[in-house]
Scaffold this motif. Sequence first.
Motif, PDB file in Angstrom:
ATOM      1  N   SER A 122     -25.717 -11.585   7.938  1.00 40.35           N
ATOM      2  CA  SER A 122     -25.956  -9.944   8.373  1.00 40.35           C
ATOM      3  C   SER A 122     -25.331  -9.845   9.674  1.00 40.35           C
ATOM      4  O   SER A 122     -25.118  -8.609  10.128  1.00 40.35           O
ATOM      5  CB  SER A 122     -27.269  -9.461   8.099  1.00 40.35           C
ATOM      6  N   SER A 130     -16.999  -7.928   1.309  1.00 42.08           N
ATOM      7  CA  SER A 130     -16.510  -6.504   1.968  1.00 42.08           C
ATOM      8  C   SER A 130     -16.118  -6.832   3.418  1.00 42.08           C
ATOM      9  O   SER A 130     -15.783  -5.866   4.128  1.00 42.08           O
ATOM     10  CB  SER A 130     -18.055  -5.590   2.137  1.00 42.08           C
ATOM     11  N   TYR A 190     -21.458  -9.037  -0.030  1.00 39.92           N
ATOM     12  CA  TYR A 190     -21.317  -8.685   1.376  1.00 39.92           C
ATOM     13  C   TYR A 190     -20.147  -9.402   2.046  1.00 39.92           C
ATOM     14  O   TYR A 190     -19.335  -8.709   2.682  1.00 39.92           O
ATOM     15  CB  TYR A 190     -22.740  -9.010   2.250  1.00 39.92           C
ATOM     16  N   ARG A 226     -28.251 -15.923   4.840  1.00 39.93           N
ATOM     17  CA  ARG A 226     -27.931 -14.843   4.732  1.00 39.93           C
ATOM     18  C   ARG A 226     -28.531 -13.739   5.844  1.00 39.93           C
ATOM     19  O   ARG A 226     -27.720 -12.873   6.030  1.00 39.93           O
ATOM     20  CB  ARG A 226     -28.657 -14.048   3.308  1.00 39.93           C
ATOM     21  N   GLU A 267     -25.655 -11.260  -3.990  1.00 41.26           N
ATOM     22  CA  GLU A 267     -25.731 -10.258  -2.872  1.00 41.26           C
ATOM     23  C   GLU A 267     -25.030 -10.839  -1.676  1.00 41.26           C
ATOM     24  O   GLU A 267     -24.156  -9.785  -0.970  1.00 41.26           O
ATOM     25  CB  GLU A 267     -27.215  -9.857  -2.647  1.00 41.26           C
ATOM     26  N   SER A 268     -25.036 -12.020  -1.438  1.00 42.32           N
ATOM     27  CA  SER A 268     -24.308 -12.770   0.058  1.00 42.32           C
ATOM     28  C   SER A 268     -22.840 -12.652  -0.388  1.00 42.32           C
ATOM     29  O   SER A 268     -22.058 -12.243   0.617  1.00 42.32           O
ATOM     30  CB  SER A 268     -24.709 -14.144   0.310  1.00 42.32           C
TER      31      SER A 268
END
Length: 372
Positions: free
Chosen positions: A303, A62, A59, A299, A55-56
């Motif tokens: 964010s 992106s 992210y 994480r 997931e990290s």
Amino acid sequence: MIDIIMLNDTNETVCATTLVTSKEMFEWNTSHISSKLLLATASVLTCLTFCLFLESFKYMTSKVPFGARRGYLAWLIGIYPVFSATSLTGIYIPRASILANWCANIYLAVCIYAFLMLTVNYFGGVMVMVERLKDTKIRLNRPPLACCCLCLPNIILTEVHFHRIRIAVLQVCVIRPLVLFIAAVLWADGIYVQAQISKDSAFVYLNTVSLISTLIAVYSLSILHKASVEPLKGYLIKSKFISMKIVMLTTNIQNLVLAFLSRFGVIECSTHFSSEVRANILYNYLVVFETFFMLFIGRLILSQWKDIRCNPVDTLSMASSGLPPNIFDLDINDAARRNYISLLKSVSMMDETVVKTACENSRIVKTLETDV
């Protein structure tokens, strides 16, 4: 956790002297409820660490375009699932613990160098970094080695100083894997015993060498990191350095501390496990738990990352302060990069429309590169 792992019959006085096999380890874990729960928890945390890593990574991709920077960041984020997986392997198969640690330390060695190159990449290259830091005095009395050496002078970063720092970092990329390779060879010959503390123990000397090498690398990185914090504050460089330092130090110091606890009887032996094996199993459990929480905290920090790749206002602000916009994400040579910086500093380039165009495509830079 220590109490669960150190369950044994207090009436037993005979200690195990050999490493258990994976079959014996599995039978012992399944016959003890507490060990079964602990092993299941470690397995679940390792799976969650891998999921959190994926997931990290998604992210991060992106926010960062394809290129060298994305590769460096991927290596750094991957340090947590790698250590978690290798430690879990050492729990399930104690005899494979040395090989698993060797693989993890090879990966760590690559990550240490990747962090150094990531810092350079954020600046836009070695020449740009030297130019940005030419008026910054860098303190040499930095922890963990020289924090008390107040007599050390301040220096101005030059290419020579940078290459010396790079060599000091690169040495750990060679020494740590080499030390573990020697340990694996000696273990195969019955000379090396993990967590064994004695004057004739290879464990003490090899881990001391590894620890000294790690401290030198951390010290060298901290010198460059301190000078880079302010210019690169928008890239969370401080958080990345702290996470790297924690992994580097805990994997060395934690192992030695547990070895001493085993040596002085704090971690007791049993008919199934020697005190050294128990210390090693405890170390692997700690790493599994620590890596999950470190990645979880990382994480949360990730964010806060703001995408400034193609923001004309941020680009103009960075360019006016001497920080070349969008040049970090471009794979060009130093000569083209210097020409691009000089253009950005000129009055004609300080136009939002022009900068936005340069941010959306790299035609200006590609033209420069073909002319060099």
